[in-house]
Design an enzyme around this catalytic site. Structure first.
Site, mmCIF file in Angstrom:
data_model
loop_
_atom_site.group_PDB
_atom_site.id
_atom_site.type_symbol
_atom_site.label_atom_id
_atom_site.label_comp_id
_atom_site.label_asym_id
_atom_site.label_seq_id
_atom_site.Cartn_x
_atom_site.Cartn_y
_atom_site.Cartn_z
ATOM 1 N N TYR A 139 0.817 -1.227 0.000
ATOM 2 C CA TYR A 139 0.000 0.000 0.000
ATOM 3 C C TYR A 139 0.849 1.275 0.000
ATOM 4 O O TYR A 139 2.049 1.235 0.168
ATOM 5 C CB TYR A 139 -1.044 -0.006 1.105
ATOM 6 C CG TYR A 139 -0.643 -0.066 2.548
ATOM 7 C CD1 TYR A 139 -1.629 -0.212 3.522
ATOM 8 C CD2 TYR A 139 0.674 0.014 2.987
ATOM 9 C CE1 TYR A 139 -1.316 -0.263 4.864
ATOM 10 C CE2 TYR A 139 0.993 -0.037 4.317
ATOM 11 C CZ TYR A 139 0.005 -0.174 5.254
ATOM 12 O OH TYR A 139 0.325 -0.228 6.583
ATOM 13 N N GLU A 140 0.173 2.383 -0.245
ATOM 14 C CA GLU A 140 0.804 3.693 -0.478
ATOM 15 C C GLU A 140 1.716 3.655 -1.704
ATOM 16 O O GLU A 140 2.747 4.326 -1.751
ATOM 17 C CB GLU A 140 1.583 4.170 0.761
ATOM 18 C CG GLU A 140 0.774 4.253 2.023
ATOM 19 C CD GLU A 140 -0.561 4.972 1.830
ATOM 20 O OE1 GLU A 140 -0.649 5.846 0.950
ATOM 21 O OE2 GLU A 140 -1.517 4.643 2.536
ATOM 22 N N GLY A 141 1.320 2.908 -2.708
ATOM 23 C CA GLY A 141 2.121 2.735 -3.908
ATOM 24 C C GLY A 141 3.025 1.534 -3.734
ATOM 25 O O GLY A 141 3.893 1.524 -2.859
#
Length: 598
Positions: A442-444
């Site tokens: 997550y978060e890229g």
């Protein structure tokens, strides 16, 4: 239940002895009065909170998870989470590094970084609730209107309310240019939002009376793609002009994800049905505003894996000292016992030292980045502000991807130290490995981070920012190049530093001819640069340790630091040679594979 001892000694070593944080930040008026005693006191109390309040809830959260009431759309968090959060707010922890104009304490980001590392070690799932709130505060502080700041910031700073970031949708993933949530302007200047969001961490819970959602959506006339995204603040409950809570807004939780880890955090599916929101920043400029929160979150995710690496190491080390199994190959070491403790076996030590080296190297990198953030925002010299901002932008994808990849290696290695006992839940090692696994996604995803690093942060300005980091390495090499005691630490980074220019130029030239070459090399490239950063900080830490030892300091801490540095350079840093070779192998071996992937 796993145990945890806050690594205060190592934090103090990094902050005071390696970076001299108080002196470095003295030019910043906000931090002119900062001293070591204040720093140490905050770290000690933060460590107590993590170890005594949130750690006992970690396994409870993993076992119980969160519960959604489908009729009311309300979510109940695991037993004790709400009470722990109340203590957190009562202790003033949410306000630690926030702006004093909104009730914050104004302390350095580096202190907040260390607090969150300890909280993540103790209970990552719980820590995500206040962590996301801090990101929402940062975004509104940077881009909110005066009215928005008045309504929301004081409540976020105090922790009375929490915040989220509502980005992706079922069909989007990382490609936010595909999002469909709509925002219709109203006569009173507000907007009504309709759409669906998924994977919203801390998206619904019972720990605070209101949740401040930051939501990406499209205006009716918005351009297609990422250039047509706007940012809105959408509270769970309407907020009246006097700051009190009004009626329920049209944003509801319709489901919770069934996840591999972080069970104690409510990863929510949210539906917006004519939810009332207000625009943050300019129309169609939502991504730059949201990136304030996303970049903070990326540093925070790296910190999550740093925390898990540390706690996994501590528990694996304790187990290895007590667990007896087989004899040492060089002869019995515990002759009074039927077998030796497994810590005598070389490969067990390799696994333990891998986790220790990644934890301590990651801590140095993370503290350095947060020190840069303080300089970027508060240093009186515009040149220092600009260069600090450039460096932290370069290092952010490394913190996110390198630390989380390392956390995956370390938590699995520490689980392996436990053998079969690591695979069962009672010892907690499985939870560390499971909780960490999301951090790489997550978060890229880490692949996205590598593309950001190589494409945007390095090649887009022809390596200018990379050269600035290279100057830090070169300065240390010049300072210690003739010191024979430092040769084993300096020579590897001097060599890799020289190689990076040629390596980067080669990848860039191939990418200019065929952009797929950048995508094919990016993940390996990030890891090479991550090792250069770690090597630089490990060399600096070895430098301090050697000076202390040469001055007659008999504290075993310094010998331990040197031994870990030697292990890192001998066993982990050489990975860079393989990575550069695989990065240079090119895109053809990946893309000319239609038959293999038919």
């Amino acid at each position: 239940m796993p145990s945890y001892t806050p690594p205060l000694r190592d934090m103090q070593f990094v902050i005071h002895e390696v970076f001299n944080l108080a002196e470095e930040l003295k030019p910043c008026p906000r931090h002119a009065d900062l001293d070591a005693d204040t720093i140490n006191a905050v770290l000690e109390e933060g460590g107590k909170f993590a170890a005594e309040v949130t750690l006992p809830l970690n396994r409870i959260g993993d076992e119980q998870g969160c519960t959604l009431d489908p009729k009311t759309h309300e979510v109940a968090t695991p037993e004790g989470f709400k009470e722990a959060y109340a203590k957190y707010v009562e202790g003033g922890w949410p306000s630690l590094s926030c702006d004093p104009d909104f009730g914050g304490q104004g302390l350095p980001f580096a202190l907040n970084q260390c607090l969150y590392e300890m909280l993540n070690s103790a209970n990552q799932a719980w820590t995500m609730y206040p962590g996301l709130s801090h990101g929402a505060y940062e975004a509104l502080h940077a881009h909110g209107t005066p009215e928005q700041k008045k309504l929301y910031l004081t409540k976020l700073v105090s922790g009375e309310w929490t915040g989220t970031m509502c980005l992706t949708e079922p069909h989007c993933g990382t490609d936010l240019g595909l999002l469909r949530t709509k925002a219709e302007p109203q006569a009173d200047g507000s907007y009504r939002l309709t759409g669906a969001k998924i994977f919203i961490s801390a998206g619904e819970h019972d720990m605070a009376p209101n949740i401040v959602h930051l939501v990406l959506a499209r205006l009716p006339d918005a351009p297609a793609g990422s250039k047509g995204i706007s940012l809105f603040v959408v509270p769970k409950y309407h907020v009246k002009a006097d700051g009190s809570i009004g009626e329920r807004n049209g944003i509801h939780c319709t489901g919770l994800e069934h996840k591999m880890g972080i069970h104690g955090n409510a990863t929510a599916q949210l539906v917006l049905e004519d939810a009332v929101g207000t625009l943050v920043g300019e129309p169609n400029k939502g991504l730059p505003a949201m990136f304030v929160m996303m970049n903070a979150a990326r540093l925070g995710v790296g910190n999550q894996s740093l925390g898990l690496t540390e706690v996994a190491f501590q528990n694996a080390l304790a187990y290895a000292k007590e667990r007896i199994q087989m004899r040492s190959l060089s002869g019995p070491k515990a002759k009074d016992q039927p077998a030796d403790p497994i810590i005598v076996h070389p490969d067990v030590r390799k696994m333990l030292l891998t986790a220790k080296a990644y934890a301590e190297g990651g801590r140095a990198l993370a503290v350095f980045c947060t020190m840069l953030l303080d300089k970027e925002l508060y240093h009186p010299d515009a040149k220092v502000r600009a260069e600090s901002g450039e460096l932290v932008a370069l290092l952010t994808p490394i913190v996110k991807a390198f630390l989380t990849d390392n956390g995956h290696v370390a938590t699995n290695a520490c689980l392996q130290v436990f053998g079969g006992h690591g695979y069962i839940e009672e010892h907690g090692m499985s939870q560390f490995a499971r909780d960490n696994r999301i951090n790489m996604i997550y978060e890229g995803t880490n692949t996205v981070q590598s593309l950001d690093l190589l494409g945007r942060k390095v090649l887009s300005n022809n390596g200018a920012t990379l050269k600035k980091f290279g100057k830090l390495v070169a300065r240390l090499v010049e300072e210690e190049g003739v010191n024979e005691k430092m040769a084993e630490f300096i020579n590897p980074i001097a060599y890799l530093g020289d190689q990076m220019t040629k390596f980067t130029t080669e990848i860039g030239f191939k990418g200019y001819q065929n952009p797929d070459e950048v995508g094919a090399a990016a993940t390996d490239y990030l890891r090479v640069l991550g090792h250069l950063a770690f090597g630089y900080f490990w060399a600096r830490m070895a430098q301090v340790a050697l000076r202390q030892i040469d001055a007659g300091n008999a504290d075993p801490f310094y010998q331990a630091k040197l031994q870990t540095a030697r292990f890192y350079f001998a066993r982990l840093f050489p990975e860079t040679a393989t990575l550069m070779r695989t990065a240079r192998s090119g895109a053809k071996v990946l893309l000319d594979t239609d038959a293999a992937l038919a």
